[in-house]
Design an enzyme around this catalytic site. Structure first.
Site, PDB file in Angstrom:
ATOM      1  N   CYS A 158       0.754  -1.354  -0.123  1.00 17.75           N
ATOM      2  CA  CYS A 158      -0.027   0.116  -0.171  1.00 17.75           C
ATOM      3  C   CYS A 158       0.829   1.372  -0.026  1.00 17.75           C
ATOM      4  O   CYS A 158       0.342   2.387   0.007  1.00 17.75           O
ATOM      5  CB  CYS A 158      -0.738  -0.107   1.165  1.00 17.75           C
ATOM      6  N   ASN A 207     -10.283  -0.902   0.316  1.00 18.93           N
ATOM      7  CA  ASN A 207      -8.836  -0.676   0.470  1.00 18.93           C
ATOM      8  C   ASN A 207      -8.343  -1.236  -0.724  1.00 18.93           C
ATOM      9  O   ASN A 207      -8.443  -2.474  -1.270  1.00 18.93           O
ATOM     10  CB  ASN A 207      -8.248  -1.583   1.525  1.00 18.93           C
ATOM     11  N   HIS A 209      -3.542   6.701   2.817  1.00 24.17           N
ATOM     12  CA  HIS A 209      -4.058   5.299   2.290  1.00 24.17           C
ATOM     13  C   HIS A 209      -5.203   4.963   2.909  1.00 24.17           C
ATOM     14  O   HIS A 209      -5.579   5.330   4.224  1.00 24.17           O
ATOM     15  CB  HIS A 209      -2.867   4.473   2.700  1.00 24.17           C
TER      16      HIS A 209
END
Ligand code: ACO
Length: 328
Positions: free
Chosen positions: A115, A285, A255
């Site tokens: 990520c 996500n 994020h």
């Protein structure tokens, strides 16, 4: 030695057409819409079609970013794809994107930093621009994570979605500028905390099939604690490093892993939550794609505006983290 400024000249994003709501998930696994929303902030996510590869999403996001930058694909000098769900182990997803968009003058490669990958990619682009070697670098975060989700595992299946976001980083501008970054990694914690074990040299085909190794596994509690600690730490580091204070920050684009992680980071940083852009409700996500998708949406909603001082910040498997300070 800095010869030039680098700045974000274009932003693009692409989401697959198929959508999966929490209500849909209730029919697939032992969960509830109420649990998912209250524990994560997620309401729905997008799912790539069976034949849709990460490079397909990346290509569409790239074309939108290139158009936004007002340049042609031939003017791109380098393509960096951040992903942990590449089309294949070999060749890179970036070379596929290069072919698809006709960026005939570009070098191309993938990076793997989960990520944090988009921030890592942006920092590489920044180097090539400020040292004067390149004029336009395309940085893409793209994922088809749902192809690696065990839909019977409620600990992970509710959390992820597919998508792609891209930016063009260019040389010089009238005031807009990437100010700097902070990157980090810590490979010491157990890999099992967040892992997609299949496909690498450790687990060959027969092991993948036997051990369900081609699915994401995660220790949610440990990753949660890591996120709550590292997000404020990396933001503080980059803001201080370049002589600013938290009050100077107009917008934080973190994020999008869990709304509660972002809320906890806001409290630790003493930055009002209203200054954090959050769109996890719409996409879940999307790993390396989440920050550029959020940048695209924030600008569309007039929350990200020219002249704003913004911080991008990510964290993920590895463990890895990174933040980027930008005058947009
Ligand atoms: N639906 C319903 N109940 C559930 C679900 C679900 N989907 N998942 C877990 N539960 C249950 C658990 O079984 C547990 O039940 P119990 O108390 O009877 O044992 C209860 O809910 C609480 O579970 P916790 O794991 O304590 O829930 P928590 O509040 O920690 O939330 C979560 C779990 C959302 C996974 C959280 O820990 C988290 O977000 N962690 C970080 C994840 C993350 O950011 N990952 C990505 C990093 S980025 C990258 O590199 C890909």
């Amino acid at each position: 030695m800095e010869n030039s400024n680098s700045y974000i000249s274009g932003i693009g994003s692409y989401l697959p057409s198929q959508m999966l709501t929490n209500k849909d998930l209730e029919k697939m696994v032992d969960t509830t819409d109420e649990w998912i929303v209250s524990r994560t902030g997620i309401k729905k996510r997008y799912i790539s079609a069976k034949e849709e590869a990460t490079s397909d999403l990346a290509t569409k996001a790239s074309l939108s970013a290139i158009e936004d930058a007002g340049i042609s694909p031939n003017e791109i000098n380098m393509i960096i794809v951040a992903t942990f769900t590449p089309d294949m182990m070999l060749p890179s997803t970036a070379t596929r994107v290069q072919k698809n968009i006709g960026a005939n003058n570009a070098s191309a490669f993938d990076i793997s930093a989960a990520c944090s990958g988009f921030i890592y990619g942006l920092s590489i682009a920044h180097q090539f621009i400020i040292n004067g070697t390149m004029k336009n670098v395309l940085v893409i975060g793209a994922e088809t994570i749902t192809k690696y989700v065990d839909w019977s595992d409620r600990n992970t299946s509710v959390l992820f979605g597919d998508g792609a976001g891209a930016v063009v980083v260019s040389q010089n501008s009238n005031g807009a500028k990437i100010l700097g970054f902070n990157l980090g990694a810590n490979g010491n914690p157990p890999r099992e905390w967040l892992m997609l074990a299949g496909g690498g040299s450790v687990n060959r085909d027969e092991n993948i099939l036997k051990g369900k190794k081609n699915f994401i596994t995660m220790n949610g509690k440990e990753i949660f604690k890591f996120g709550v600690n590292i997000l404020p730490a990396t933001i503080t580091t980059v803001v201080k490093k370049y002589g600013l204070t938290n009050e100077d920050i107009d917008l934080v684009i973190p994020h999008q892993a869990n709304r509660r992680i972002i809320e906890a980071a806001a409290v630790i940083l003493n930055i009002p939550i209203q200054k954090f852009y959050i769109n996890i409700d719409r996409y879940a996500n999307t790993s390396a794609a989440s920050i550029p998708i959020a940048m695209f949406d924030a600008r569309k909603e007039n929350i990200l505006n020219k002249g704003d001082i913004i911080v991008l910040a990510g964290f993920g498997a590895g463990l890895t983290w990174g933040s980027m300070l930008i005058k947009y």
